[in-house]
Structure formats: C-alpha cells, structure tokens
Scaffold this active site. Structure first.
Site, PDB file in Angstrom:
ATOM      1  N   PHE A   7      87.589  23.606  32.333  1.00  0.00           N
ATOM      2  CA  PHE A   7      88.047  23.995  31.002  1.00  0.00           C
ATOM      3  C   PHE A   7      87.162  25.135  30.502  1.00  0.00           C
ATOM      4  CE2 PHE A   7      88.655  23.681  26.437  1.00  0.00           C
ATOM      5  CZ  PHE A   7      90.036  23.575  26.377  1.00  0.00           C
ATOM      6  N   ASP A  50      82.774  16.018  33.063  1.00  0.00           N
ATOM      7  CA  ASP A  50      83.588  16.039  31.854  1.00  0.00           C
ATOM      8  C   ASP A  50      84.774  15.099  32.119  1.00  0.00           C
ATOM      9  OD1 ASP A  50      85.465  16.619  29.888  1.00  0.00           O
ATOM     10  OD2 ASP A  50      84.961  18.751  29.816  1.00  0.00           O
TER      11      ASP A  50
HETATM   12  C1  LIG Z   1      88.283  19.264  29.866  1.00  0.00           C
HETATM   13  C2  LIG Z   1      87.936  19.702  28.483  1.00  0.00           C
HETATM   14  N1  LIG Z   1      86.658  20.016  28.210  1.00  0.00           N
HETATM   15  C3  LIG Z   1      86.289  20.454  26.985  1.00  0.00           C
HETATM   16  C4  LIG Z   1      87.215  20.592  25.963  1.00  0.00           C
HETATM   17  C5  LIG Z   1      86.757  21.107  24.634  1.00  0.00           C
HETATM   18  O1  LIG Z   1      86.607  20.073  23.735  1.00  0.00           O
HETATM   19  P1  LIG Z   1      86.239  20.295  22.199  1.00  0.00           P
HETATM   20  O2  LIG Z   1      87.176  21.320  21.647  1.00  0.00           O
HETATM   21  O3  LIG Z   1      86.478  18.947  21.585  1.00  0.00           O
HETATM   22  O4  LIG Z   1      84.828  20.725  22.096  1.00  0.00           O
HETATM   23  C6  LIG Z   1      88.549  20.256  26.207  1.00  0.00           C
HETATM   24  C7  LIG Z   1      89.559  20.370  25.132  1.00  0.00           C
HETATM   25  O5  LIG Z   1      90.710  20.078  25.277  1.00  0.00           O
HETATM   26  C8  LIG Z   1      88.924  19.815  27.503  1.00  0.00           C
HETATM   27  O6  LIG Z   1      90.190  19.514  27.804  1.00  0.00           O
END
Ligand SMILES: Cc1ncc(COP(=O)(O)O)c(C=O)c1O
Length: 398
Positions: free
Chosen positions: A113, A184
C-alpha cells in the site's frame, strides 16, 4: 459453528444494497448507535474528566488490544489500539530498524500500500543515514531476504489483487539472516485466521475500519512480540507510552517490558466506543468458518463472472488459499463500469490502473447476493450503460 444468518442481523445494511466493499469500510453494527449514545450521555456528559478513571478510558488502548489479539493469534498484553495505520507503519518500522542498527535496507514490494512505502521513505529521510527501500515484485521478495536487510515490511494481503504472502516462510527466512519483519494486516485481520505467535512474527499492525467494522477512520492496532517488548525503542515517544505518565517528568522513559510503550498520545475515546461495539460481533464468530465461507463465495463469484462477464479477467490468484478475502478483476473501463454498478446498488470499488475490487465478507454477504451482483454486472455489459458520460468523471475517492 458460526451462524451467518445471525451475524447478518448484527449489521445495518441499506435495503436493496449489495455491499461488496467491506474490505475498504465495514458496515455499521446495529449496536453502534446505542454505543455512541451511551458514550455521549453516560460517559462524556455525565462523567467529564472523571471518565478517564471511572469509565476506564485511560487503558482502553489495551482492553481493545486484548480483544483484537485472539483474531491475529496474539497473546493478551501484546496489542494496543490507537492512532492511524500509517502512524503504526512508522512506529513499527522505526522500532525494527533500531533492532538491526548495522544494516541499511528496508525490503518491501511494489504491491504494498503506497502509504506504507511513503511512511518508510519519510522515516529514511528523517534518519538521513544511508537507508534504501527496495520495492521488487512481490514474488521476488523471498529471494531478496539477505543478510543486508534490516527490516522486511510487507502487507500480507495485497490491497489491489488480494494476493497473499506466506507469513511463516518469510519470517523464518528473515530470522535466519538476522532481519525483522513488519506485517501490515489491514486486509487480514477479521478476514482470515492469522497467527502472529505461531509464525513468530516480530511486529504486526493493522486497521479496524475494514473487516473489523469499527467505522470510518477507526483506530489502528500494533502487535509486538513478547520477546521484544523490553527492547523496542519507541521513536514516537509520547507521554502515553511513558513508564509514569502522571509523574510528568521532563525525560522520556518507555514503559518497561510492556506493550504500553507503543502508545503515543491521547486516543479518541468516542471512536473506541464504536470499535468496542463492533468487536462484540466476534464473540459469535469462528474465523475458520469465516475463511471457509469466504472461499466458497469467492469461488462462486469468480465462476459466475468468468461465465457471464468474459470481458473481465481475474487479477487475483486463482488458488483460493493464495488470496485474501477480496476478489479483483482487470477491465480497461473498470472505473465507469464500477460507477454504473454502484448506481445499481452493488458496491465495490476501483483501484488504478484498471482494477475492480469486490470484498467477500460472509458476516453479512451470502450466495444470493453474489449471484444477484453478477446478474447486474451481466446486465450492465449487455446494455452498455457504463459508457454513459456521467460515469466517466472521477470522484476524489474511487
Ligand atoms: C494495506 C494498507 N496499509 C495502510 C493503509 C493506510 O491506512 P490509514 O489511512 O488508516 O493510515 C491502508 C488503507 O487502506 C491499507 O489498505
């Protein structure tokens, strides 16, 4: 055995809507309005500042962490909840780097991500000490885990395609060369069984607004292996992680040996009340049943789409055990097609460059809805309505 008719009734879904986007934002539990009302009236209004003690606000970071722990195979006292997932990425990766101070490589993949990659880049800039971030294709990660790597930073289930990394194999390889791994679990927690203890994970982080249904912007969580709790250095050294926050000392001392040291600052107690209500659902659910049903429904969806919407090609792995709990298809006109589908009350989403994503969430989606969704997809292909001008304009959120 999980009763999915019962879990379906634990959520509010608008009449007629087929909701295939729980991998992005879970629906509202029917107990959420009472939970937030009770927080407003019985807690904030009536207790005011006393609530930090009388209503246990101060340690809800940990109470809620302990309720998430069994969903990811963690022991009690190893998970805390607060902040956002992006912040947890920064926290976990920085803690990981300080455990391997003589190395300068963070290994991720190009399907991770973007916020995870951005947070790692920001951290490297801040450290200004020769760090590099490697972003190979996901299938090349395993071979690139060498003794140059400090931290392997991966998302178990790819947000676009649903492809899964093999947590156990990657952790074993990383440990064999002295690297640590940050997972994650945004698309794993509540979607499939995860075993951070059995796989000997070092750090895991995730959000609670997708499969855990905590509401838009619900707080994130972080897991730290018990063997690391006394040695991790919290780079985000806020007072909430101090050994004695109410001693108000001018020097930071992390809470010794406890997950509290990964807390940063005052959390959103209002958001916690919604998350707490959402976590009640899991008292009635076996994640193995959820996984089995998710695979059954995903296989049905893939079969029906292949037969009736041949213009779509599967972007997710064919092997159901290599996927998370969403299914994605490539289609050149995926954005307008998804908008046409949403107008017909079938909700999925779109990710660049050409991916249509559908979350398969058995807690509130069944086979009849899967078939109906494909009926509507087939109809949109037949009538070509997706070509309409009004579906071409991009909204801020896709
Ligand atoms: C795999 C993953 N990591 C990180 C994030 C970012 O999360 P946040 O916006 O809550 O910081 C997301 C958001 O959808 C995600 O899908």
């Amino acid at each position: 055995m999980t009763d999915f008719n019962k879990t379906r009734e634990m959520f509010y879904l608008p009449e007629g809507m087929i909701y295939l986007d729980g991998n992005s934002l879970g629906p509202m539990p029917i107990t959420a309005p009472d939970a937030i009302q009770s927080f407003l009236h019985d807690e904030w209004r009536d207790e005011l500042i006393k609530g930090w003690n009388s209503k246990g606000w101060f340690n809800q970071t940990n109470f809620l962490g302990d309720r998430i722990a069994p969903l990811i195979g963690a022991a009690s006292g190893t998970v805390v909840v607060s902040d956002t997932l992006s912040i947890k990425v920064f926290q976990a990766v920085s803690a990981g780097l300080s455990l391997v101070p003589d190395r300068r490589v963070i290994l991720s993949d190009n399907g991770n991500f973007p916020s995870d990659l951005y947070m790692a880049e920001g951290l490297m800039k801040l450290k200004n000490d020769g760090y590099v971030l490697k972003k190979p294709a996901p299938e090349d990660v395993f071979d690139l885990i060498t003794d140059e790597v400090a931290v392997v930073m991966l998302t178990e289930v790819d947000y676009r395609t649903g492809r899964r990394h093999d947590m156990k194999a990657i952790i074993a390889k990383a440990h064999s060369v002295g690297a640590v791994v940050v997972w994650d679990l945004a698309h794993s927690a509540g979607a499939l069984p995860v075993d951070v203890t059995g796989t000997d994970a070092d750090f895991a982080i995730g959000c609670t607004y997708k499969y855990l249904n905590g509401g838009p912007g619900a707080p994130a969580f972080i897991y730290v292996a018990p063997r690391l709790l006394d040695v991790v250095e919290p780079a985000l050294s806020g007072w909430y992680g101090h050994e004695a926050p109410f001693a108000f000392e001018t020097m930071y001392r992390p809470m010794p040996g406890k997950i509290e040291r990964m807390r940063i600052g005052t959390p959103s107690i209002a958001a916690f009340s919604l998350l707490s209500a959402a976590l009640d659902v899991w008292d009635h659910v076996d994640l193995n049943d959820v996984r089995a049903k998710s695979i059954e429904l995903s296989e049905l969806f893939i079969r029906e789409v292949a037969e009736r919407c041949p213009a779509l090609s599967l972007a997710s792995p064919n092997d159901p055990t290599a996927r998370g709990s969403h299914v994605s298809f490539h289609f050149e006109h995926g954005y307008p097609f998804m908008q046409a589908l949403i107008e017909q009350n079938v909700i999925g989403d779109f990710r660049e460059p050409d991916i249509m994503r559908f979350g398969i969430t058995p807690l509130y989606v069944g086979a009849a809805e899967i078939i109906k969704a494909v009926d509507i997809m087939e109809q949109i292909f037949k009538d070509g309505s997706w070509r309409d001008e009004r579906f071409q304009n991009r909204s801020a959120v896709t």
